[in-house]
Design an enzyme around this catalytic site. Structure first.
Site, PDB file in Angstrom:
ATOM      1  N   ASP A 235      15.970  17.879 -15.906  1.00 21.12           N
ATOM      2  CA  ASP A 235      14.574  18.388 -16.221  1.00 21.12           C
ATOM      3  C   ASP A 235      13.724  18.382 -15.144  1.00 21.12           C
ATOM      4  OD1 ASP A 235      12.624  18.261 -18.534  1.00 21.12           O
ATOM      5  OD2 ASP A 235      11.956  16.537 -17.598  1.00 21.12           O
TER       6      ASP A 235
ATOM      7  N   GLU B 149      16.509  23.157 -15.038  1.00 23.96           N
ATOM      8  CA  GLU B 149      15.450  23.602 -15.694  1.00 23.96           C
ATOM      9  C   GLU B 149      14.285  23.680 -14.694  1.00 23.96           C
ATOM     10  OE1 GLU B 149      11.876  22.356 -18.726  1.00 23.96           O
ATOM     11  OE2 GLU B 149      12.662  21.228 -17.179  1.00 23.96           O
TER      12      GLU B 149
END
Length: 577
Positions: A230, A290
């Protein structure tokens, strides 16, 4: 646009290769299709209205039957759930909301029995404010080792009452929050690029790096096959903390100009992680970034041979329904990733963006909203689904890897009529409802038409209400139904694997007109597949030598069959060998 009859007569048609084929024995991840499960919304085993790990395990057969290679799960770690689990209090434990570590082990074991690999989320940019480290930092004095794990700074002004910089938070408002010291006086400020409940970690602190390596080993030793990372572009901040008052969510033009995105220091961290994963041997465990990074050559740095295996292609996801723009996005991505020996990783939807079945039903030239409410202009559902099916047919033909978001195989639209009182995205709260946020793409899955909560559980409870449209889109309502979106996905995934499209070379077909996309993919064994997507307003001819294998929609125009032609907003795969 060229005359369809002249296109049909062109045999052989002109092509230009823009990507070379990969070896047939390439590692699994180079052409894998990975399915994203949002745990609280996929399947609820205990009936409390929130999905959980036992529920996931009970429904993994669906993914085997769908034909994907792996599953990625959004966070299920211990968390106060202020940002749906992306505020992690303990990366090495399961939140009781989702089950136990034993449930996680059982889920991984069942997935492996079904031939599915398992990728789990890792959230290294920040922790929850409930994390033991942050609680220790609040109790400690300024300048203490406990505060060095985070980014604490003195405020500006004579009394320190002004934030250290003008940086903005991704969820709205300022990116700094002032703490009250142990003696009750106003104190330092801490950085949070998202919500105040998500303080950013200081990756210059060796203890932070060591702890995350421990976390990687913890899950690798439990059998997981990789990590989706993330906010991979956000770990390192410019140490001078310069002024930069722009909103961090709108910085996709030249990302690294922001003092907290895409800083060069992130790459050292990931080289260490890659070496750790490589030490586990074969089959390879993977890292997927990401990283909302532009331009494409900056994103490609994350997938150099000693860093990430994959990075989501958000440039492709953000591209509008225009053939010229889509062609250019494909060219950019392939050229940048080919330059470092990496694969492109294609994606159209995830838990952070409007579902593409609704996104493509909005005006092409309009801005992509962050959520849609009942008072907003509504997407054209029929047009959106038609274009979404064509876009997926195009995407799943492209060489490299791909990710599928839960429910897109059913053609699920965004829930666009959620009332404000049920919304839970912190963006909605932080912006006083100006930004509706991401709840509309996170609604629980429909499994069984007419059942309580559409089969999400047996009790009818659901943490977000499901729209009426989901009933006819339930898994059981589409299974075995010719022409359903679910059966389209199954056909595409089976043919993609059979014809090795993920490892194929890619050549652009010329002479089709500006509004038609055409590619010839040549697999390592020489098998050739033609892919056509018609974004023009009129039918176009399918070359006479092509034998259609699958189409995103009926090959009709104005309600009548069109012999040898491809209707607007439709894509096909065809055999050329």
């Amino acid at each position: 646009m060229s005359d369809p009859t002249t296109t049909a007569a062109a045999a052989p048609f002109a092509t230009q290769e823009i990507h070379a084929a990969q070896p047939a024995d390439s590692p699994w991840w180079r052409d894998a299709v990975i399915y994203q499960i949002y745990p609280r919304s996929w399947a609820d085993g205990d009936g409390d209205g929130i999905g959980d790990l036992p529920g996931i395990t009970s429904r993994l057969d669906h993914l085997r039957d769908l034909g994907v290679d792996a599953v990625w799960l959004s966070p299920f770690y211990r968390s106060p759930q202020r940002d749906a689990g992306y505020d992690v209090a303990d990366h090495r434990d399961v939140d009781p909301l989702f089950g136990t570590l034993a449930d996680a082990d059982a889920m991984v074991a069942r997935a492996h029995e079904l031939g599915l690999r398992v990728v789990v989320d890792l959230v290294p940019n920040h922790t929850s404010s409930d994390h033991a480290w942050f609680q220790q930092a609040l109790a400690a004095a300024p300048g203490s080792p406990q505060r060095e794990r985070y980014i604490f700074r003195d405020g500006l002004g004579e009394d320190g009452s002004l934030p250290p910089t003008d940086w903005q938070a991704n969820f709205g408002g300022g990116a700094w929050t002032r703490v009250t010291e142990a003696d009750g006086t106003p104190g330092q400020w801490y950085l949070h690029l998202f919500d105040p409940s998500q303080p950013d970690l200081n990756w210059d602190d060796a203890r932070v790096r060591e702890d995350f390596e421990t976390t990687l080993r913890f899950w690798l030793d439990r059998g997981v096959d990789g990590f989706r990372v993330d906010v991979a572009h956000g770990l390192v901040k410019d140490p001078t903390f310069p002024p930069f008052g722009k909103h961090p969510g709108g910085l996709m033009e030249v990302t690294h100009e922001a003092p907290y995105w895409d800083q060069d220091g992130v790459h050292e961290i990931y080289r260490g992680w890659r070496a750790l994963l490589d030490s586990y041997g074969t089959p390879e465990r993977i890292l997927c970034a990401e990283a909302w990074v532009n331009p494409a050559d900056r994103l490609a740095r994350y997938v150099r041979p000693d860093e990430f295996h994959q990075a989501f292609n958000f440039d492709f996801l953000e591209t509008r329904w225009r053939a010229t723009d889509l062609r250019e996005a494909v060219r950019r991505s392939l050229a940048a990733n080919d330059s470092v020996g990496a694969v492109s990783t294609w994606v159209l939807s995830n838990h952070d963006v409007l579902r593409h079945a609704s996104r493509f039903g909005l005006p092409v030239d309009g801005a992509r909203p962050n959520g849609i409410g009942p008072d907003d202009p509504q997407p054209d559902a029929e047009l959106g689904l038609r274009r979404a099916r064509a876009a997926t047919t195009l995407m799943l033909a492209l060489p490299g890897g791909a990710y599928v978001y839960q429910g897109e195989e059913l053609g699920l639209p965004e829930h666009t009529s959620l009332p404000g009182e049920v919304r839970q995205d912190p963006t909605y709260r932080r912006t006083d409802g100006v930004e509706l946020g991401r709840d509309g793409c996170r609604v629980p899955m429909p499994w069984t038409k007419g059942a309580p909560a559409l089969g999400f559980n047996d009790t009818g409870a659901a943490w977000l209400p499901q729209p009426e449209a989901y009933s006819d889109l339930a898994v059981d309502a589409q299974t075995g139904v010719a022409g359903s979106t679910l059966e389209l996905y199954r056909a595409l995934l089976a043919l993609r694997r059979e014809r090795r499209l993920g490892l194929a070379s890619l050549a652009e077909v010329h002479g089709l007109g500006d509004d038609v996309i055409g590619y010839v993919l040549t697999a390592p064994d020489g098998t050739r597949t033609l892919v056509l997507a018609n974004l023009s307003s009129e039918p176009v001819a399918i070359p006479a030598q092509a034998d259609v294998l699958v189409a995103s929609g009926e090959l009709v125009a104005s309600g009548e069959l069109v012999d040898g032609s491809l209707p607007t907003d439709t894509a096909v795969w065809a055999r050329l060998d």
